[in-house]
Design an enzyme around this catalytic site. Structure first.
Site, mmCIF file in Angstrom:
data_model
loop_
_atom_site.group_PDB
_atom_site.id
_atom_site.type_symbol
_atom_site.label_atom_id
_atom_site.label_comp_id
_atom_site.label_asym_id
_atom_site.label_seq_id
_atom_site.Cartn_x
_atom_site.Cartn_y
_atom_site.Cartn_z
ATOM 1 N N GLY A 1 3.989 6.805 5.784
ATOM 2 C CA GLY A 1 3.296 6.574 6.841
ATOM 3 C C GLY A 1 3.746 5.338 7.613
ATOM 4 O O GLY A 1 3.097 4.884 8.581
ATOM 5 N N SER B 1 4.020 4.390 11.684
ATOM 6 C CA SER B 1 2.653 4.070 12.881
ATOM 7 C C SER B 1 1.777 3.375 12.152
ATOM 8 O O SER B 1 1.547 3.439 10.860
ATOM 9 C CB SER B 1 2.573 5.480 13.135
ATOM 10 O OG SER B 1 1.511 5.307 14.311
ATOM 11 N N ILE C 1 -1.451 2.185 10.453
ATOM 12 C CA ILE C 1 -1.763 1.025 9.330
ATOM 13 C C ILE C 1 -0.499 0.841 8.440
ATOM 14 O O ILE C 1 -0.257 0.065 7.585
ATOM 15 C CB ILE C 1 -3.073 1.633 8.536
ATOM 16 C CG1 ILE C 1 -4.394 1.746 9.733
ATOM 17 C CG2 ILE C 1 -3.293 1.117 7.484
ATOM 18 C CD1 ILE C 1 -5.398 2.562 9.193
ATOM 19 N N LEU D 1 5.567 14.999 4.071
ATOM 20 C CA LEU D 1 4.447 14.928 2.809
ATOM 21 C C LEU D 1 3.479 16.285 2.923
ATOM 22 O O LEU D 1 2.792 16.172 1.657
ATOM 23 C CB LEU D 1 4.172 13.748 2.895
ATOM 24 C CG LEU D 1 5.131 12.435 2.736
ATOM 25 C CD1 LEU D 1 4.086 11.058 2.972
ATOM 26 C CD2 LEU D 1 5.521 12.510 1.280
ATOM 27 N N SER E 1 -11.118 6.744 3.407
ATOM 28 C CA SER E 1 -11.655 6.779 4.596
ATOM 29 C C SER E 1 -13.113 6.499 4.729
ATOM 30 O O SER E 1 -13.613 7.102 3.628
ATOM 31 C CB SER E 1 -11.390 7.810 5.714
ATOM 32 O OG SER E 1 -11.908 7.618 6.785
ATOM 33 N N TYR F 1 -10.912 17.180 7.155
ATOM 34 C CA TYR F 1 -10.444 15.711 7.049
ATOM 35 C C TYR F 1 -11.422 14.824 6.118
ATOM 36 O O TYR F 1 -11.114 14.182 5.268
ATOM 37 C CB TYR F 1 -10.436 15.282 8.602
ATOM 38 C CG TYR F 1 -10.349 13.690 8.439
ATOM 39 C CD1 TYR F 1 -8.647 13.333 8.339
ATOM 40 C CD2 TYR F 1 -10.933 12.460 8.386
ATOM 41 C CE1 TYR F 1 -8.290 11.631 8.408
ATOM 42 C CE2 TYR F 1 -10.640 11.368 8.432
ATOM 43 C CZ TYR F 1 -9.302 10.905 8.302
ATOM 44 O OH TYR F 1 -9.097 9.714 8.196
#
Ligand code: NAI
Length: 252
Positions: A8, A11, A13, A48, A113, A152
């Site tokens: 990742g 972009s 984080i 991924l 998260s 999510y």
């Protein structure tokens, strides 16, 4: 300096983590669907969400990295099965396949998260997900009623539980794994959370002084990648401006 694989990294984080690793004198091996705009020491394109792409990536990545930062993730606006594949099943597959190639003493950090902090409330499904394979994701979502934005939350619940569960799996090689759980962070996907979570996202933002920034999260990842965190294993560290404490306090 350490060599850190950052997924990742193109972009948000992930990009901030890549910059921090370099500022701390390390080398960054970036993994993403997209080429990062910032300079990195190496870049590997991979999807991924796809087992074959991850297997090709693992075969191509140089051996001996000192860290793996699993930061790539999809927001709740994406299809449920795809979210579960990228945020959990693919992460799990990449990590378990890559461990044999990591240096002894390596650190693994998973971007979870605040959305995953109620993992214990979803225990039967969370338990059932721990060995979930790519080909079973659709049936799993059907069987456990995981659809829409719930995917999510579930992907992060499963990831936190997986991180706790594997606290000592690679202890013989000194390989540690931990998680970081941000609250709302100002990146391109923040608008997707607000769009799908509606009132809850608005309530969260209303009690915050400000949204997080990628630069608020990267140092927590960096700490967990560094030797300073050597005795921290299987932990999930919130980094959320106090929002989790607020939610708990309001509840109890
Ligand atoms: P972002 O959208 O800015 O970055 C995500 C990166 O992951 C992108 O570069 C994207 O290309 C990559 N990616 C997505 N799917 C991929 C795939 N199939 N293959 C390869 N790369 C893929 O998002 P952000 O905000 O930086 O998120 C990073 C992590 O932090 C995610 O796991 C997200 O769930 C988590 N997070 C974000 C929060 C926020 O409010 N922004 C809050 C809590 C957690």
């Amino acid at each position: 300096g350490k060599t850190i694989i950052v997924t990742g990294a193109a972009s948000g984080i992930g990009a901030a983590t890549a910059r921090l690793v370099q500022a701390w004198g390390g080398r960054v091996i970036a993994v993403d669907r997209h080429q990062p705009a910032d300079p990195v020491d190496a870049f590997f394109a991979a999807d991924l969400s796809d087992r074959a792409s991850i297997d090709a990536l693992v075969a191509a990545l140089p051996a001996g990295a000192h860290g793996l930062a699993n930061i790539a993730g999809l927001p709740p606006t994406r299809p449920a099965a795809e979210v579960l594949r990228v945020n959990f099943v693919g992460l799990k597959h990449l990590t378990t396949r890559l461990v044999p190639n990591l240096a002894d003493g390596a650190a693994i950090v998973n971007l979870a998260s605040l959305a995953g902090l109620d993992w214990a409330e979803a225990l039967p499904a969370v338990r059932a997900s721990q060995d979930l394979a790519f080909e079973d994701v659709e049936a799993f979502c059907r069987d456990h009623g995981i659809a829409g934005a719930r995917s999510y939350f579930f992907s992060k619940e499963a990831l936190i539980a997986w991180t706790l569960r594997h606290r000592w799996t690679w202890r013989d090689r000194g390989i540690r794994m931990n998680a970081v759980s941000p609250g709302p962070v100002d990146t391109p996907i923040l608008k997707d959370f607000v769009a799908t979570l509606g009132a809850r996202a608005e309530q969260d933002m209303a009690v915050m002084d400000r949204a997080g920034r990628p630069e608020d999260i990267a140092p927590v990842v960096g700490f967990l990648l560094s030797d300073a965190s050597a005795w921290i294993r299987g932990a999930n560290i919130p980094a959320d401006g106090g929002l989790y404490a607020h939610v708990l306090d309001r509840r109890h």
